[in-house]
Design an enzyme around this catalytic site. Sequence first.
Site, mmCIF file in Angstrom:
data_model
loop_
_atom_site.group_PDB
_atom_site.id
_atom_site.type_symbol
_atom_site.label_atom_id
_atom_site.label_comp_id
_atom_site.label_asym_id
_atom_site.label_seq_id
_atom_site.Cartn_x
_atom_site.Cartn_y
_atom_site.Cartn_z
ATOM 1 N N LYS A 124 32.379 53.297 32.031
ATOM 2 C CA LYS A 124 32.206 53.733 33.420
ATOM 3 C C LYS A 124 30.727 53.988 33.639
ATOM 4 O O LYS A 124 30.012 54.327 32.690
ATOM 5 C CB LYS A 124 32.979 55.043 33.662
ATOM 6 C CG LYS A 124 33.343 55.259 35.107
ATOM 7 C CD LYS A 124 34.639 54.550 35.450
ATOM 8 C CE LYS A 124 34.962 54.594 36.912
ATOM 9 N NZ LYS A 124 36.324 54.086 37.158
ATOM 10 N N ASP A 164 33.846 51.201 42.198
ATOM 11 C CA ASP A 164 34.610 52.453 42.159
ATOM 12 C C ASP A 164 34.214 53.159 43.461
ATOM 13 O O ASP A 164 33.738 52.510 44.398
ATOM 14 C CB ASP A 164 34.262 53.263 40.904
ATOM 15 C CG ASP A 164 35.269 54.376 40.616
ATOM 16 O OD1 ASP A 164 36.338 54.097 40.071
ATOM 17 O OD2 ASP A 164 34.995 55.550 40.974
HETATM 18 N N1 GLU Z 1 37.083 51.565 39.274
HETATM 19 C C1 GLU Z 1 38.373 50.963 39.036
HETATM 20 C C2 GLU Z 1 39.158 51.833 38.087
HETATM 21 O O1 GLU Z 1 39.034 53.030 38.108
HETATM 22 C C3 GLU Z 1 38.290 49.495 38.648
HETATM 23 C C4 GLU Z 1 37.480 49.169 37.436
HETATM 24 C C5 GLU Z 1 37.287 47.705 37.156
HETATM 25 O O2 GLU Z 1 37.802 46.862 37.888
HETATM 26 O O3 GLU Z 1 36.611 47.409 36.159
HETATM 27 O O4 GLU Z 1 39.971 51.376 37.323
#
Ligand code: GLU
Length: 448
Positions: A124, A164
């Site tokens: 993240k 996100d």
């Molecule tokens: N931010 C999204 C999540 O919390 C998607 C992450 C992604 O597609 O890599 O899963």
Amino acid sequence: MKTNEIMAMLQAKHPGESEYLQAVQEVLESIEEVYNQHPEFEQAKIVERMVEPDRIYTFRVTWVDDKGQVQTNLGYRVQFNSAIGPYKGGLRFHKAVTPSMLKFLGFEQTFKNALTTLPMGGGKGGSDFDPVGKSNDEIMRFCQAFMLELWHCIGPDEDVPAGDVGVGGREIGFLDGMYRKLARQYNTGVLTGKGMTWGGSILRPEATGYGALYFAQLALEKIGKSLKGQRVSLSGFGNVAWGAAKKAKQLGAKVVAISGPDGVCEIPDGITDEMIDYMLEMRASNRNKVEDMAVKYPAATKFTAGKKSWSVPVDIAFPSAFQNELSLADAKELKANGCWAVFEISNMGCQADAIHWMQHEGGMLFAPGKAVNAGGVATSGLEMTQNAEHISWTAAEVDERLHHIMSAIHEQCVKYGTQADGKVDYVKGANIAGFMKVATAMMEEGIV
Ligand code: GLU
């Protein structure tokens, strides 16, 4: 392994990192029993290794605003766990971003990605940059400055960021444009959530919301119910709430509330397709006000300042905005107004005491974000596959795969979460299933 001993150690090492400690505690409580049936996990110190990120990059991001003023923000990428594949997870741009927030999100992502059945590790990243009130040019300049540092840390087989909170298709475009310039790599799956003309997957924007509604449908079918005719509430009006509203409506549910930091917008007769489209404009405006929906559709809506979606009577609630957005008091209010199920689409959207109350005293059906919202990252995984194969699938193909993955996630929750009374504890089920996959990979890969 004793949860309280590990938590005491973590608290001493990471004082004040409340979101991160909350996320770890929830998982450890769920897995303690299973973990202790595997002495080999204890011997390899699997939990001690799994709760710490592999590495964290922190960098300064300096850019110039429209007034010519120099601005400096902090940027981060937390590479949490790569045991089952390259680091994968979104970027969050929000003024409240801290290392604690990104560590909780990276930790959750590791288990969520394991549940998708695809080979993706957890990561993240993000910044304390606040997109609210920023112009398009400012967003572009910030994204470019952010990528000037981030590109050293990522790669299609190494770490694949996506969107996100605060990062949608527009931001991914600016980020990817700069990556191409710097890396001179043009067929890359280095970011997901890309546009349709430059390597994106059809349905990726909708996927988190669609997947969540597929999951809810499966959980309701299991207890002989369906989404048809249910009154539902969502929170926020961003990309996730937008996709959820679309699919909820298609499946015959009625979306009667959305919200924003400014308050709640009630829609007593249910959201219309036009309003769903307008959610996209509201997000792109960077005003961050749900009142805009009520101003646009005054006859069909009612805006109340300072209230959350959870004050509106519904059958099913879908937190879909931010962590800890649903408190114990909110859970009690929902229940008192007739709500009997909560499907968390936001990451850790419900506070720990609210979850405990809903599952026990409240007797409500509850399913956690890492299972419910996994359709987003799963479709990112499908985007990576299409990029690697140099092809694009049709909407029907992607949707079928998404549906299949959500069914597999639901089955894993049922397998690991079914209790003696036949009911499914989705928190336990999701945590144990995700943990077992990551732990097995770590065991087989040795002490590294
Ligand atoms: N931010 C999204 C999540 O919390 C998607 C992450 C992604 O597609 O890599 O899963």
